[in-house]
Design a protein around this motif. Structure first.
Motif, PDB file in Angstrom:
ATOM      1  N   ILE B 203     -64.269  27.017  -4.070  1.00 43.72           N
ATOM      2  CA  ILE B 203     -64.927  27.471  -2.836  1.00 43.72           C
ATOM      3  C   ILE B 203     -63.925  27.677  -1.713  1.00 43.72           C
ATOM      4  O   ILE B 203     -64.201  28.370  -0.759  1.00 43.72           O
ATOM      5  CB  ILE B 203     -66.062  26.514  -2.388  1.00 43.72           C
ATOM      6  CG1 ILE B 203     -65.543  25.113  -2.097  1.00 43.72           C
ATOM      7  CG2 ILE B 203     -67.180  26.489  -3.387  1.00 43.72           C
ATOM      8  CD1 ILE B 203     -66.560  24.245  -1.390  1.00 43.72           C
ATOM      9  N   ILE B 204     -62.765  27.051  -1.798  1.00 44.18           N
ATOM     10  CA  ILE B 204     -61.719  27.352  -0.822  1.00 44.18           C
ATOM     11  C   ILE B 204     -60.434  27.639  -1.586  1.00 44.18           C
ATOM     12  O   ILE B 204     -60.245  27.184  -2.703  1.00 44.18           O
ATOM     13  CB  ILE B 204     -61.480  26.204   0.175  1.00 44.18           C
ATOM     14  CG1 ILE B 204     -61.191  24.902  -0.567  1.00 44.18           C
ATOM     15  CG2 ILE B 204     -62.634  26.031   1.121  1.00 44.18           C
ATOM     16  CD1 ILE B 204     -60.718  23.781   0.322  1.00 44.18           C
ATOM     17  N   GLN B 205     -59.559  28.410  -0.958  1.00 49.61           N
ATOM     18  CA  GLN B 205     -58.267  28.697  -1.570  1.00 49.61           C
ATOM     19  C   GLN B 205     -57.346  27.507  -1.348  1.00 49.61           C
ATOM     20  O   GLN B 205     -57.315  26.938  -0.270  1.00 49.61           O
ATOM     21  CB  GLN B 205     -57.649  29.931  -0.930  1.00 49.61           C
ATOM     22  CG  GLN B 205     -58.498  31.164  -1.047  1.00 49.61           C
ATOM     23  CD  GLN B 205     -58.696  31.546  -2.489  1.00 49.61           C
ATOM     24  OE1 GLN B 205     -57.738  31.704  -3.219  1.00 49.61           O
ATOM     25  NE2 GLN B 205     -59.943  31.658  -2.906  1.00 49.61           N
ATOM     26  N   GLN B 206     -56.614  27.148  -2.368  1.00 45.92           N
ATOM     27  CA  GLN B 206     -55.632  26.078  -2.226  1.00 45.92           C
ATOM     28  C   GLN B 206     -54.474  26.365  -3.154  1.00 45.92           C
ATOM     29  O   GLN B 206     -54.624  27.095  -4.127  1.00 45.92           O
ATOM     30  CB  GLN B 206     -56.263  24.734  -2.611  1.00 45.92           C
ATOM     31  CG  GLN B 206     -56.701  23.904  -1.444  1.00 45.92           C
ATOM     32  CD  GLN B 206     -57.177  22.534  -1.885  1.00 45.92           C
ATOM     33  OE1 GLN B 206     -57.940  22.424  -2.838  1.00 45.92           O
ATOM     34  NE2 GLN B 206     -56.720  21.508  -1.226  1.00 45.92           N
ATOM     35  N   TYR B 207     -53.337  25.758  -2.842  1.00 39.23           N
ATOM     36  CA  TYR B 207     -52.199  25.944  -3.730  1.00 39.23           C
ATOM     37  C   TYR B 207     -52.470  25.252  -5.057  1.00 39.23           C
ATOM     38  O   TYR B 207     -53.177  24.264  -5.127  1.00 39.23           O
ATOM     39  CB  TYR B 207     -50.929  25.417  -3.078  1.00 39.23           C
ATOM     40  CG  TYR B 207     -50.429  26.342  -2.016  1.00 39.23           C
ATOM     41  CD1 TYR B 207     -49.938  27.591  -2.358  1.00 39.23           C
ATOM     42  CD2 TYR B 207     -50.496  25.995  -0.686  1.00 39.23           C
ATOM     43  CE1 TYR B 207     -49.513  28.456  -1.384  1.00 39.23           C
ATOM     44  CE2 TYR B 207     -50.070  26.871   0.296  1.00 39.23           C
ATOM     45  CZ  TYR B 207     -49.577  28.103  -0.067  1.00 39.23           C
ATOM     46  OH  TYR B 207     -49.163  28.985   0.887  1.00 39.23           O
ATOM     47  N   LEU B 210     -51.818  21.536  -5.291  1.00 39.63           N
ATOM     48  CA  LEU B 210     -52.810  20.704  -4.611  1.00 39.63           C
ATOM     49  C   LEU B 210     -54.097  20.637  -5.396  1.00 39.63           C
ATOM     50  O   LEU B 210     -54.744  19.596  -5.486  1.00 39.63           O
ATOM     51  CB  LEU B 210     -53.068  21.248  -3.206  1.00 39.63           C
ATOM     52  CG  LEU B 210     -51.899  21.107  -2.243  1.00 39.63           C
ATOM     53  CD1 LEU B 210     -52.182  21.808  -0.937  1.00 39.63           C
ATOM     54  CD2 LEU B 210     -51.599  19.635  -1.997  1.00 39.63           C
TER      55      LEU B 210
END
Lengths: 375, 660
Positions: B203-207, B210
């Protein structure tokens, strides 16, 4: 780190009282206040754990009650939506789905979604993404803040170690950054695309409150134990920064609010001190602050004071998000009254500029003749 | 730190020279390679942890630690790591072959059974069982001690002074190997049941690092708990059936059973704490290495990819976002393109400018036209599908009303055809599931892509991908239901069971028919009640992620066009966009008013297994509303000048007044 340990020993009510934006959260009748981002509608959380929703176009005042709705610390309306209200409660986040056309005064508790996550209580702060898609919630005891997809009730934990939990959240109006204050002498600014963060240590104490300029390029914050307002500027947001928060190296002091003597209509008065909460109006031209222990909010750059009724102290302040003629400040007083104070002015650029393009006022300018309004 | 090294790796396929139509193999190929590399690189760490924990000796900590570290460099450990790397690669290949961005949702328990006995799943299970056995063999070798060899010399009995030492079966070793096979099979089964081949987009972009770190604690916990369950189940199975493989091994390898040792298929034999600990530990080791491979593949595959809007060189046209959206690439690529569209519309003014730009000679807004056309066609596809489903529901409701006597009604509308024999109106009038044909036996996987999008090549479990699929289904079905109506299940029964023994792989449909007949006959209550309307609704919305991104991308672009669109290219399509969105809004509203549709998402526990496909319809409803508000909030009163039908005008006014 002492404050972190202390905060863990506090009872959750004490904790909410300590970190709430309301001056006297435990004692005052009004505990939280939230304007709807697009309409003339606001919600007020009261001492008895009920929430009232007032609407300028309707005489019905729905009263929201729920089994889990205890010790409300904050509320936030969902942007780009008619009537969804998120409520930070003792044990969870409640999301009320209110029917804007309904005439019912007691919406059933079936209208509320319960968002809870083990270890994430009490919730003291909430922030909706300005695009209305995500909700952030924070608790002083949980080191992770949660990003919620409210419609599906799923959450992602944003963990960052050190500094304890998260006490206060502020999403920048352009949606690019989020301020997350912690109970220790450090605060973080998250960049809201790839969710990386930069941390800033403060010298004296924890970050008490903060607010963003309309274009998200400048953050004003105050620190517990200091009577100054700091400003932190960020490089212009160009989009797809790939995890760069882009904050400047140091914060600068833009306003010194230490005690000074002012000439008022009632003679000389000494006003000044620590800032408890602070709001910036959507045009970016008025800033309101509550000074701890004082009766008056103050407005730079044309500083002025608002005096309440005798004995009444301001509890909460908020600007109307879309007041067309200037700015509308709402103050909740310790007497339980709520007053709306309009400011009529023409914006520096153009009256109806897109809110994202409004200019950043030059803060800390030469004080002019203090304005004074009385209720 | 080291994790970021994968970044430059990816840079290769973004910048290197490319042949036309090569975007998908390149994008996917590098992702797969990076995922496999990392899972193999993480294997030695897991192995070290396993060796240290397996030698656990809390009373002599110094000796324990030093022994463990000495063991790490021995040749057989290195050989085991090599062998297990092969296992990881094979497991990864299965992950890649089986992944799906649109989950296939079995609409009833019967359909699930059908999935389990499908040849492709059988191969999956078989290979996983073998791999499990290999891993536990490595585990026994690394654990050493009494588990290491299959054949050991028998304990010399006092009475007989035999010159020739007899070889005896080491039942512990056998127990270990079988537990590995059991774990591998269970893993494969759970992989299927929990739809673990589904690639959920975050639901969110993350590396990537992470995301991996965030999931790691969950992964460890999940492996420990699941290993405990599997080992418990295995112990029970071994208690009852353990003698069969034991006897078989003894006879084929000419081994003896050691009378001095407790046989393990007894209660006292199984109550061996050390045995249990080591079995559990090797189970945790096996599951962790496999889950890490799975997790890494998921993370790499769903990472956002940056597609250019305009080609820098003429030969790069095929890699451009508008081109990819309008062609028919593997579904994963289409998902990535739509995700990229959502991201650029939200975060990148520069790329939005490219979308709104005009073509250099000619001055046509090709980019915008292509993008908006594709988004709108996706959305109207969904509208059509929902309308069809609602009509079917209405028909089903009408059909459900007749009294008890009328049991088998021939399918009247295409929508309800396939499942109708399952659902007897008298038994469950409300649960008659309108969209159940979607995951039903005969909706053939029309879009069966090479790269494995729901690549279960059965004719029976394709997820719905287009309305055509729904329409195709019933034709096949009618024959079957006719057969049933003639009361011919008894005739078909023996034939089909014969078919089952002989050509299971070739004629799965017959088995299915047989299963259904069986169900008709005896297990109505259990199985019919398990035929779940919830599942069929999930199936209708199984690819809703695409529509959510299309909505978000489109609405952000339109909202941005208010200030950024210099040539007014968006204005021309605005009426069409509003029309499509409002129509979809009506249909979605109506869908949520259907009798058996819950209006709240089910609780999702924070487990490793992602079930977000179950709640996609709620996300779709929310983003549809937000998308409309995003447009109305920005345009405000100007929308009154847009040409839409009166009904839609009314609706728009509601949105403008924040009353929806």
């Amino acid at each position: 780190q002492l404050s972190v340990l202390l905060s863990l020993q506090l009872t959750s009510e004490d904790m909410i009282a300590a970190f709430s934006q309301a001056v006297d959260w435990a004692g005052c009748t009004v505990r939280a206040f939230a304007w709807h981002p697009h309409t003339n509608k606001f919600a007020v959380a009261l001492l008895d754990d009920s929430i009232r929703v007032y609407n300028s176009n309707s005489a019905t005042v729905p009263s929201l009650k729920h089994r889990l709705q205890r010790n409300v610390a904050a509320m936030a309306w969902k942007p780009l939506c008619a009537s969804i209200l998120a409520v930070a409660c003792q044990s969870c986040v409640l999301v009320w789905h209110l029917d804007p056309t309904s005439l019912s005064t007691r919406p059933s508790s079936g209208c509320a979604q319960v968002l809870s996550c083990p270890g994430h209580s009490p919730v003291t702060s909430l922030a909706w993404a300005p695009s209305g898609e995500r909700l952030l919630s924070a608790s002083p005891v949980d080191t992770a803040m949660l990003v919620w997809d409210v419609s599906t009730e799923t959450c992602v934990q944003l963990q960052w170690f050190g500094g304890g939990g998260v006490t206060y959240l502020a999403w920048s109006p352009d949606g690019s950054k989020v301020l997350a204050a912690t109970p220790s002498a450090v605060f973080r600014v998250w960049e809201a695309q790839m969710w990386t963060c930069e941390r800033w240590p403060t010298i004296r104490g924890r970050c008490q409150t903060g607010c963003w300029s309309p274009d998200g390029s400048r953050l004003l914050f105050t620190v517990l134990g200091e009577s100054v307002i700091y400003s932190l500027s960020f490089s212009e947001y160009r989009g797809e920064m790939q995890g760069q928060v882009g904050g400047s190296k140091t914060a600068s002091i833009v306003a010194d609010l230490s005690e000074t003597t002012f000439e008022t209509l009632y003679g000389e008065e000494r006003i000044g001190g620590e800032v408890h909460s602070m709001v910036w109006d959507p045009t970016g031209e008025r800033l309101a602050v509550i000074i701890r222990g004082e009766a008056c909010p103050l407005f730079p750059p044309h500083s002025g004071f608002v005096r309440g009724e005798r004995g009444a102290r301001p509890q909460l302040i908020s600007f109307h998000p879309c007041f067309p003629q200037g700015a509308l400040l709402t103050v909740c007083w310790s007497s339980g009254k709520i007053s709306h104070i309009p400011f009529f002015f023409v914006g520096a650029l153009e009256p109806h500029a897109s809110p994202r393009r409004s200019p950043v006022p030059v803060l800390g300018s030469v004080r002019e003749q203090p304005l004074f309004s009385e209720l | 730190g080291a994790w970021a090294a994968a970044g430059p790796l990816r840079g290769h396929w973004a910048g290197g020279s490319r042949s036309p139509h090569a975007v998908s193999p390149q994008v996917l190929g590098w992702r797969v390679a990076a995922a496999i590399t990392w899972s193999v690189l993480l294997l030695p760490i897991c192995t070290a942890a396993f060796i240290i924990l397996s030698g656990l000796d809390p009373f002599h900590p110094v000796r324990w630690i030093s022994n463990s570290f000495n063991d790490l460099y021995t040749s057989y450990v290195i050989f085991c790591i090599f062998l297990m790397s092969m296992v990881i690669i094979i497991i990864s290949i299965f992950n890649i072959e089986f992944y799906a961005v649109v989950p296939s949702i079995p609409c009833s328990r019967l359909a699930l059974i059908g999935k389990i006995i499908h040849p492709q799943q059988v191969i999956h299970s078989f290979v996983h069982a073998i791999m499990g056995m290999l891993v536990t063999w490595c585990a026994t070798v690394m654990t050493k001690g009494r588990f290491q060899f299959l054949a050991v010399s028998c304990t010399p009995s006092e009475g007989l002074e035999d010159a020739v030492p007899q070889m005896c079966l080491n039942e512990y070793h056998l127990f270990f190997l079988l537990s590995g096979a059991f774990l591998g099979y269970s893993y494969s089964l759970f992989y299927l049941i929990n739809n673990m081949n589904y690639l959920p987009f975050p639901i969110i972009q993350q590396y990537k690092y992470l995301r991996f770190r965030r999931s790691l604690p969950l992964l460890i916990k999940h492996s420990c708990v699941e290993s405990l369950h599997f080992v418990r189940n295995f112990c029970v199975t071994y208690y009852f059936f353990g003698y069969i493989p034991k006897v078989w091994i003894c006879t084929t390898m000419d081994l003896h059973t050691d009378g001095k040792l407790h046989p393990l298929d007894t209660l006292s034999g199984l109550l061996d704490l050390s045995l249990f600990y080591h079995t559990w530990l090797s189970g945790v080791f096996l599951l962790m290495t496999w889950y890490i491979a799975w997790l890494l593949f998921k993370i790499y595959a769903t990472e956002s990819h940056h597609f250019p809007i305009q080609p820098t060189f003429a030969q790069e046209t095929d890699q451009c976002l508008p081109k990819i959206l309008n062609s028919n690439p593997p579904l994963l690529i289409k998902f990535l393109a739509l995700q990229d569209l959502m991201l650029l519309s939200q975060y990148s003014p520069v790329r939005r400018q490219e979308v709104f730009s005009l073509s250099q000679p000619g001055g046509h807004p090709h980019n915008w036209t292509a993008i908006s056309r594709e988004c709108l066609s996706l959305l109207s596809d969904l509208t059509q599908r929902l309308i069809a489903q609602q009509e079917a529901a209405a028909a089903a409701n009408g059909r459900a009303k007749p009294p008890v006597g009328e049991l088998k009604v021939p399918p009247q509308t295409p929508g309800i055809a396939s499942m109708s024999p399952l659902v007897k109106p008298s038994l469950m009038p409300v649960k008659t599931s309108p969209g159940s044909d979607v995951g039903s036996p005969f909706s053939s996987p029309a879009l069966n892509y090479k790269m494995g999008v729901v690549d279960i090549k059965s004719p029976w479990h394709g997820p719905v991908q287009s309305p055509h699929v729904m329409r195709r289904g019933p034709k096949l079905w009618t024959s079957v239901s006719d057969q049933q109506m003639n009361g011919s299940h008894h005739e078909s029964f023996p034939v089909l069971s014969a078919a089952r023994t002989g050509t299971e792989a070739v004629q799965p449909r017959f088995i299915y028919t047989w299963l259904q007949n069986k169900q008709e006959q005896c297990t109505q209550n259990i199985l019919v009640s398990s035929q779940h309307p919830e599942a069929s609704i999930q199936a209708v919305f199984s690819d809703a992620q695409m529509h959510i991104w299309a909505l978000e991308g489109l609405s952000h672009l339109v909202a941005a066009s208010f200030t950024e669109d210099q040539f007014g290219v968006v204005q021309t399509t605005l009426p069409a966009i509003l029309n499509t969105l409002l129509t979809l809004q009506e249909v979605v509203d109506r869908h949520f008013k259907l009798p058996h549709v819950s209006s709240k998402p089910p609780r999702i526990s924070g487990s490793l297994v992602d079930t977000s496909y179950k709640t996609l319809r709620f996300a779709l409803r929310a983003s549809l509303k937000t998308a409309l508000y995003r447009i109305t909030t920005v345009f405000g009163e100007h929308l009154n000048a847009v040409q839409v039908s009166t009904e839609h005008k009314k609706r728009l006014q509601q949105f403008l007044e924040y009353k929806e």
